[in-house]
Design a protein around this motif. Sequence first.
Motif, PDB file in Angstrom:
ATOM      1  N   LEU A 109       0.840  -1.234  -0.138  1.00  0.00           N
ATOM      2  CA  LEU A 109      -0.029  -0.109  -0.053  1.00  0.00           C
ATOM      3  C   LEU A 109       0.787   1.291   0.110  1.00  0.00           C
ATOM      4  N   GLY A 110       1.827   1.401   0.845  1.00  0.00           N
ATOM      5  CA  GLY A 110       2.738   2.387   0.872  1.00  0.00           C
ATOM      6  C   GLY A 110       3.591   2.558  -0.390  1.00  0.00           C
ATOM      7  N   ILE A 111       4.358   1.591  -1.055  1.00  0.00           N
ATOM      8  CA  ILE A 111       4.767   1.816  -2.100  1.00  0.00           C
ATOM      9  C   ILE A 111       4.176   2.224  -3.171  1.00  0.00           C
ATOM     10  N   THR A 112       2.855   1.615  -3.343  1.00  0.00           N
ATOM     11  CA  THR A 112       2.054   1.946  -4.519  1.00  0.00           C
ATOM     12  C   THR A 112       1.702   3.492  -3.985  1.00  0.00           C
ATOM     13  N   MET A 113       1.398   4.001  -2.964  1.00  0.00           N
ATOM     14  CA  MET A 113       1.239   5.231  -2.853  1.00  0.00           C
ATOM     15  C   MET A 113       2.104   6.283  -3.275  1.00  0.00           C
ATOM     16  N   MET A 114       3.393   5.653  -2.750  1.00  0.00           N
ATOM     17  CA  MET A 114       4.654   6.625  -3.325  1.00  0.00           C
ATOM     18  C   MET A 114       4.968   6.578  -4.792  1.00  0.00           C
ATOM     19  N   ILE A 115       4.725   5.594  -5.530  1.00  0.00           N
ATOM     20  CA  ILE A 115       4.751   5.635  -6.861  1.00  0.00           C
ATOM     21  C   ILE A 115       3.799   6.553  -7.900  1.00  0.00           C
ATOM     22  N   ILE A 116       2.436   6.416  -7.349  1.00  0.00           N
ATOM     23  CA  ILE A 116       1.485   7.069  -7.739  1.00  0.00           C
ATOM     24  C   ILE A 116       1.618   8.506  -7.551  1.00  0.00           C
ATOM     25  N   SER A 117       2.183   8.734  -6.253  1.00  0.00           N
ATOM     26  CA  SER A 117       2.171  10.097  -5.892  1.00  0.00           C
ATOM     27  C   SER A 117       3.369  10.953  -6.638  1.00  0.00           C
ATOM     28  N   TRP A 118       4.295  10.214  -6.961  1.00  0.00           N
ATOM     29  CA  TRP A 118       5.518  10.777  -7.792  1.00  0.00           C
ATOM     30  C   TRP A 118       4.993  11.184  -9.060  1.00  0.00           C
ATOM     31  N   PHE A 119       3.831  10.732  -9.750  1.00  0.00           N
ATOM     32  CA  PHE A 119       3.310  11.055 -10.932  1.00  0.00           C
ATOM     33  C   PHE A 119       2.203  12.152 -10.869  1.00  0.00           C
ATOM     34  N   ILE A 120       1.160  11.917  -9.964  1.00  0.00           N
ATOM     35  CA  ILE A 120       0.078  12.736 -10.137  1.00  0.00           C
ATOM     36  C   ILE A 120      -0.248  13.336  -8.677  1.00  0.00           C
ATOM     37  N   TRP A 121       0.742  13.377  -7.483  1.00  0.00           N
ATOM     38  CA  TRP A 121       0.656  14.492  -6.647  1.00  0.00           C
ATOM     39  C   TRP A 121      -0.087  13.760  -5.403  1.00  0.00           C
ATOM     40  N   PRO A 122       0.312  13.650  -4.222  1.00  0.00           N
ATOM     41  CA  PRO A 122      -0.126  12.983  -2.994  1.00  0.00           C
ATOM     42  C   PRO A 122      -1.536  13.179  -2.698  1.00  0.00           C
ATOM     43  N   THR A 123      -2.033  14.173  -2.754  1.00  0.00           N
ATOM     44  CA  THR A 123      -3.154  14.226  -2.332  1.00  0.00           C
ATOM     45  C   THR A 123      -4.315  13.756  -3.368  1.00  0.00           C
ATOM     46  N   ALA A 124      -3.915  13.922  -4.723  1.00  0.00           N
ATOM     47  CA  ALA A 124      -4.737  13.031  -5.677  1.00  0.00           C
ATOM     48  C   ALA A 124      -4.773  11.731  -5.634  1.00  0.00           C
ATOM     49  N   ALA A 125      -3.270  11.227  -5.285  1.00  0.00           N
ATOM     50  CA  ALA A 125      -3.307   9.618  -5.135  1.00  0.00           C
ATOM     51  C   ALA A 125      -3.920   9.157  -4.023  1.00  0.00           C
ATOM     52  N   VAL A 126      -4.107   9.888  -2.848  1.00  0.00           N
ATOM     53  CA  VAL A 126      -5.091   9.375  -1.817  1.00  0.00           C
ATOM     54  C   VAL A 126      -6.495   8.862  -2.331  1.00  0.00           C
ATOM     55  N   VAL A 127      -6.934   9.652  -3.222  1.00  0.00           N
ATOM     56  CA  VAL A 127      -8.388   9.648  -3.795  1.00  0.00           C
ATOM     57  C   VAL A 127      -8.186   8.488  -4.934  1.00  0.00           C
ATOM     58  N   PHE A 128      -7.193   8.474  -5.534  1.00  0.00           N
ATOM     59  CA  PHE A 128      -7.030   7.584  -6.567  1.00  0.00           C
ATOM     60  C   PHE A 128      -6.793   6.226  -6.231  1.00  0.00           C
ATOM     61  N   ILE A 129      -6.339   5.825  -4.958  1.00  0.00           N
ATOM     62  CA  ILE A 129      -6.051   4.497  -4.621  1.00  0.00           C
ATOM     63  C   ILE A 129      -6.905   4.222  -3.444  1.00  0.00           C
ATOM     64  N   GLY A 130      -7.214   4.982  -2.784  1.00  0.00           N
ATOM     65  CA  GLY A 130      -7.996   4.812  -1.469  1.00  0.00           C
ATOM     66  C   GLY A 130      -9.316   4.097  -1.499  1.00  0.00           C
ATOM     67  N   ALA A 131     -10.185   4.343  -2.420  1.00  0.00           N
ATOM     68  CA  ALA A 131     -11.231   3.478  -2.675  1.00  0.00           C
ATOM     69  C   ALA A 131     -11.119   2.197  -2.968  1.00  0.00           C
ATOM     70  N   ILE A 132     -10.095   1.767  -3.890  1.00  0.00           N
ATOM     71  CA  ILE A 132      -9.855   0.309  -4.129  1.00  0.00           C
ATOM     72  C   ILE A 132      -9.034  -0.307  -3.358  1.00  0.00           C
ATOM     73  N   MET A 133      -7.781   0.329  -2.766  1.00  0.00           N
ATOM     74  CA  MET A 133      -6.690  -0.665  -1.994  1.00  0.00           C
ATOM     75  C   MET A 133      -7.114  -0.613  -0.510  1.00  0.00           C
ATOM     76  N   VAL A 134      -7.747   0.593   0.190  1.00  0.00           N
ATOM     77  CA  VAL A 134      -7.989   0.434   1.529  1.00  0.00           C
ATOM     78  C   VAL A 134      -8.866  -0.597   1.847  1.00  0.00           C
ATOM     79  N   PRO A 135      -9.900  -0.990   1.218  1.00  0.00           N
ATOM     80  CA  PRO A 135     -10.889  -2.027   1.700  1.00  0.00           C
ATOM     81  C   PRO A 135      -9.935  -3.382   1.540  1.00  0.00           C
ATOM     82  N   ALA A 136      -9.072  -3.380   0.587  1.00  0.00           N
ATOM     83  CA  ALA A 136      -8.401  -4.827   0.454  1.00  0.00           C
ATOM     84  C   ALA A 136      -7.458  -5.087   1.317  1.00  0.00           C
TER      85      ALA A 136
END
Length: 454
Positions: A109-136
């Motif tokens: 979860l952390g590494i995925t957040m870091m990689i995506i945040s590098w490209f789309i900014w952390p605030t956007a990345a939270v929404v980008f992955i939150g609904a999908i990976m948090v439940p998992a």
Amino acid sequence: MVQLTWTHYIYVIIILIIIAAIILKRDVALICILGIGIIGFMATGSLLKAVGVIYKAITVSGKEFIDIIIIISLVNAMSKALSDIGADEIMISPIKRLMLNKTMAFFILGITMMIISWFIWPTAAVVFIGAIMVPAAIKVGLPRIWIAVALCLFGKGAALSSDFFIQGAPATTARSAGINDTFEIVKASIPFWSTMCIASSITAFILMKLNTRVSLVDEAGETAVTEDKRVKGSKTISVLTIGMFILNILFMILFKIKGEEATALIGGTAVLILIFAVIAKFGLIEALGEFTGYIRNGFMFGTKIFAPIIVIGAFFFLGSEDTANRILGSEASGLLTDVSMYVSSKVRLSRISAITMQGIISIMVGVSGSGFGGIPLVGTLARAFSTSIDVSIEKIAAFGQVITVWIGGGTIIPWSVVPVAAICEVTPIELAKKNLIPVAVGVAVTFIVGLIWI
């Protein structure tokens, strides 16, 4: 020998007031504006000209940051468009399957957040992955609070403090330090960034394993359902997005593309992906109008993030000679540079004392809750220190950048962790407290590395 005037003394006093306001958790934009006006009046001797200096300082600061604002705005517009067609879910779904237990969930979860945040900014990345990976992650037993910790440390901390691809943070540091090549800051930051990331993430993981007071499974997460937003072409665009960014990285390596050229490549790629996503969702005719909406919202986001930074930077740019010349006139000198040179001539400023001062000030400005807002100060200080003693401007600037952004970017300041707390359904205060020890350990170890390596 540099002679200090009342203008220098007042400038230092205003900086101390700004630092005090930051410690008291108060916004400093208004103080910076008033400070510019006061310095403008003292430098010109005219109230009328002082009013003009306020505007000129903000304009100069805005020009320094405009390309950073544009790239962040375009990337935000792209990420929103990808989310609207469900391409974000497609890109993340293979990674989600790897989360087999709490340990793997925390780091994946952390590494995925870091990689995506590098490209789309952390605030956007939270929404980008939150609904999908948090439940998992919840489903395999990782408590919500530690999910939030992983998202903060790897996204708001690791990704934002390095910002290797969009390069907003290193570009801001380089501008305020007077360094032309942003890549020099990126390169110099790697030892500090690596130390901070490893120390804080391992500390957080150990604390998570020792924490026996939280429940192992949150049943609420098992029933989480995400809306299916996919359209025809979503899968193609998701593959295309990954492929295009991988090509960007390869091109940067093969053709030695860096600095502004690297930013331009990322920005142009983001625009192309945005166009494809909008056409896939609305069709070619409707896309002509909808595209403008995405661009508008993206720039609203970028402006919202950087508006206070432009104002804060305007004051601290008075400390560097080249920007001070453009604000106060060709006869002006860098106020903070002058003070540093004067102090070094009166008091023996050593490498250790300079690094210590940079570290302490970086911590204090980070407490403001705006990691980027403190970068102009640490960059300007790095330039001042480098002119006074034999210390690498790139290394001491990068050192300040990493600490400032880690603290202020959204890890231990309650109001700056709100997006992550909201996604994970935990309280911001609780999340900030959980992050405090890992971040404190990271800063301490990074400080030791700074004393050895700078």
